[in-house]
Design a protein around this motif. Structure first.
Motif, PDB file in Angstrom:
ATOM      1  N   PRO A   5       0.812  -1.209   0.000  1.00 60.07           N
ATOM      2  CA  PRO A   5       0.000   0.000   0.000  1.00 60.07           C
ATOM      3  C   PRO A   5       0.843   1.256   0.000  1.00 60.07           C
ATOM      4  N   ALA A   6       1.967   1.239   0.709  1.00 64.94           N
ATOM      5  CA  ALA A   6       2.793   2.436   0.771  1.00 64.94           C
ATOM      6  C   ALA A   6       3.314   2.795  -0.611  1.00 64.94           C
ATOM      7  N   GLU A   7       3.787   1.795  -1.341  1.00 65.55           N
ATOM      8  CA  GLU A   7       4.309   2.038  -2.680  1.00 65.55           C
ATOM      9  C   GLU A   7       3.207   2.508  -3.611  1.00 65.55           C
ATOM     10  N   ALA A  10       2.262   6.109  -2.787  1.00 61.25           N
ATOM     11  CA  ALA A  10       3.324   7.037  -3.162  1.00 61.25           C
ATOM     12  C   ALA A  10       3.364   7.243  -4.667  1.00 61.25           C
ATOM     13  N   ASP A  11       3.145   6.179  -5.431  1.00 58.64           N
ATOM     14  CA  ASP A  11       3.272   6.279  -6.874  1.00 58.64           C
ATOM     15  C   ASP A  11       2.071   6.926  -7.537  1.00 58.64           C
ATOM     16  N   THR A  12       0.907   6.877  -6.920  1.00 56.19           N
ATOM     17  CA  THR A  12      -0.309   7.345  -7.583  1.00 56.19           C
ATOM     18  C   THR A  12      -0.966   8.502  -6.869  1.00 56.19           C
ATOM     19  N   GLY A  13      -0.312   9.046  -5.851  1.00 56.19           N
ATOM     20  CA  GLY A  13      -0.915  10.154  -5.141  1.00 56.19           C
ATOM     21  C   GLY A  13      -2.111   9.752  -4.314  1.00 56.19           C
ATOM     22  N   GLY A  14      -2.162   8.471  -3.912  1.00 55.15           N
ATOM     23  CA  GLY A  14      -3.251   8.029  -3.047  1.00 55.15           C
ATOM     24  C   GLY A  14      -4.428   7.462  -3.797  1.00 55.15           C
ATOM     25  N   ARG A  15      -4.378   7.406  -5.137  1.00 49.74           N
ATOM     26  CA  ARG A  15      -5.491   6.877  -5.911  1.00 49.74           C
ATOM     27  C   ARG A  15      -4.947   6.040  -7.057  1.00 49.74           C
ATOM     28  N   GLU A 213     -12.562   4.071   9.581  1.00 52.27           N
ATOM     29  CA  GLU A 213     -12.362   5.433   9.101  1.00 52.27           C
ATOM     30  C   GLU A 213     -10.877   5.754   9.125  1.00 52.27           C
ATOM     31  N   ALA A 214     -10.392   6.277   8.015  1.00 47.84           N
ATOM     32  CA  ALA A 214      -8.965   6.611   7.915  1.00 47.84           C
ATOM     33  C   ALA A 214      -8.807   7.792   6.974  1.00 47.84           C
ATOM     34  N   GLU A 215      -8.225   8.856   7.458  1.00 47.81           N
ATOM     35  CA  GLU A 215      -7.993  10.050   6.656  1.00 47.81           C
ATOM     36  C   GLU A 215      -6.501  10.227   6.413  1.00 47.81           C
ATOM     37  N   GLY A 216      -6.138  10.386   5.157  1.00 53.20           N
ATOM     38  CA  GLY A 216      -4.739  10.582   4.833  1.00 53.20           C
ATOM     39  C   GLY A 216      -4.042   9.284   4.462  1.00 53.20           C
ATOM     40  N   ALA A 217      -2.972   9.397   3.671  1.00 51.58           N
ATOM     41  CA  ALA A 217      -2.263   8.219   3.169  1.00 51.58           C
ATOM     42  C   ALA A 217      -1.676   7.374   4.296  1.00 51.58           C
ATOM     43  N   LYS A 218      -1.075   8.021   5.285  1.00 46.70           N
ATOM     44  CA  LYS A 218      -0.454   7.274   6.381  1.00 46.70           C
ATOM     45  C   LYS A 218      -1.498   6.495   7.166  1.00 46.70           C
ATOM     46  N   ALA A 219      -2.648   7.120   7.437  1.00 45.18           N
ATOM     47  CA  ALA A 219      -3.716   6.448   8.179  1.00 45.18           C
ATOM     48  C   ALA A 219      -4.278   5.286   7.379  1.00 45.18           C
ATOM     49  N   ARG A 221      -2.623   3.464   5.154  1.00 47.06           N
ATOM     50  CA  ARG A 221      -1.652   2.366   5.185  1.00 47.06           C
ATOM     51  C   ARG A 221      -1.740   1.602   6.498  1.00 47.06           C
ATOM     52  N   THR A 222      -1.886   2.338   7.594  1.00 47.11           N
ATOM     53  CA  THR A 222      -2.010   1.690   8.902  1.00 47.11           C
ATOM     54  C   THR A 222      -3.287   0.876   8.980  1.00 47.11           C
ATOM     55  N   ALA A 223      -4.374   1.419   8.444  1.00 44.98           N
ATOM     56  CA  ALA A 223      -5.661   0.722   8.473  1.00 44.98           C
ATOM     57  C   ALA A 223      -5.605  -0.572   7.670  1.00 44.98           C
ATOM     58  N   VAL A 224      -4.929  -0.547   6.527  1.00 42.38           N
ATOM     59  CA  VAL A 224      -4.810  -1.752   5.705  1.00 42.38           C
ATOM     60  C   VAL A 224      -4.102  -2.858   6.473  1.00 42.38           C
ATOM     61  N   ARG A 225      -3.003  -2.522   7.120  1.00 46.72           N
ATOM     62  CA  ARG A 225      -2.247  -3.537   7.854  1.00 46.72           C
ATOM     63  C   ARG A 225      -3.016  -4.025   9.085  1.00 46.72           C
ATOM     64  N   THR A 226      -3.735  -3.110   9.737  1.00 48.94           N
ATOM     65  CA  THR A 226      -4.531  -3.502  10.898  1.00 48.94           C
ATOM     66  C   THR A 226      -5.669  -4.432  10.485  1.00 48.94           C
TER      67      THR A 226
END
Length: 252
Positions: A5-7, A10-15, A213-219, A221-226
């Protein structure tokens, strides 16, 4: 399917990059548009034949069918121990489901059939972004999707480390993830077997995991792993129950 998810963010601007209504990949026609009337009829016929076979030959039982959403798309996430897990997953709902399948199945002569039945080819063991975009597109179009989070078939009573695919699609679409334990399918058709043996099989469907609920790229990524970690825990519980009901020894 391996997903980072991080990659991707980062590569697509979150979409994810948009997927055309239909694309060709290495000669494979990837359909993401709604099914035609013929495709619906074909899927219904094939599904009915497979589910009927499973009920007669495998004495398959389903527990928790009421957990499967009927009015919105979802990601069905079963454990994977046998080639017959696909037909067992199709019995979880009468709705037409889309399935991820290894791209090597799309051989000349068979590719159009798999596509008509709703198959989505994926290059296993890679970050197949085109397959991810297709998954997102079909869920956003209202269709349920089947993703085996363990990737390829596994063996034994332990649920193996999961890929992030289901949680990643959920993060993009908001669709719930429906965990599914399948007990006895490995006994009915283990790796290397050419025929399905008559054996008791039980499918146990768990409560859907709603999108956090997760706002922002970092949140995100964390939500996906959780969510992936939570899915692993739920799948192990459901797998244990399904194995017990099917009379399959649990040697964990």
């Amino acid at each position: 399917m391996t997903v980072d998810p991080a990659e991707e963010v980062a590569d697509t601007g979150g979409r994810p990059a948009p997927l055309r209504r239909a694309e060709h990949r290495a000669g494979v026609h990837v359909r993401v548009e709604p099914p035609t009337r013929f495709e619906r009829l074909l899927y219904g016929f094939v599904r009915g034949a497979l589910v009927g076979f499973a009920r007669l030959w495998l004495r398959v039982e389903y527990a928790g069918l009421e957990q499967v959403p009927t009015d919105r798309p979802f990601v069905l996430a079963p454990v994977h121990r046998s080639n017959i897990d696909f037909l067992l997953a199709s019995g979880c709902t009468r709705r037409r489901q889309r399935f991820l399948g290894k791209d090597t199945l799309w051989k000349p002569g068979f590719g159009p059939l798999w596509s008509a039945l709703g198959g989505i080819p994926v290059a296993r063991g890679t970050a197949d972004r085109e397959a991810l975009r297709a998954c997102q597109a079909v869920v956003e179009g209202g269709e349920p999707l089947v993703m085996f989070p363990e990737g390829t078939r596994q063996e034994g009573p332990e649920v193996q480390e999961l890929f992030d695919g289901p949680a990643f699609v959920q993060a993009r679409t908001g669709a719930p993830i429906v965990p599914v334990g399948i007990g006895g399918s490995q006994r009915a058709m283990p790796k290397g077997a050419r025929f399905v043996r008559p054996a008791k099989v039980v499918v146990v469907i768990g409560e859907p995991l709603e999108a956090p609920e997760a706002e922002g790229a970092k949140a995100r990524r964390t939500a996906v792993r959780t969510q992936t970690a939570l899915l692993h825990e739920r799948l192990q519980t459901l797998f244990d129950e399904a194995q017990k009901r099917a009379g399959t020894p649990n040697r964990r």
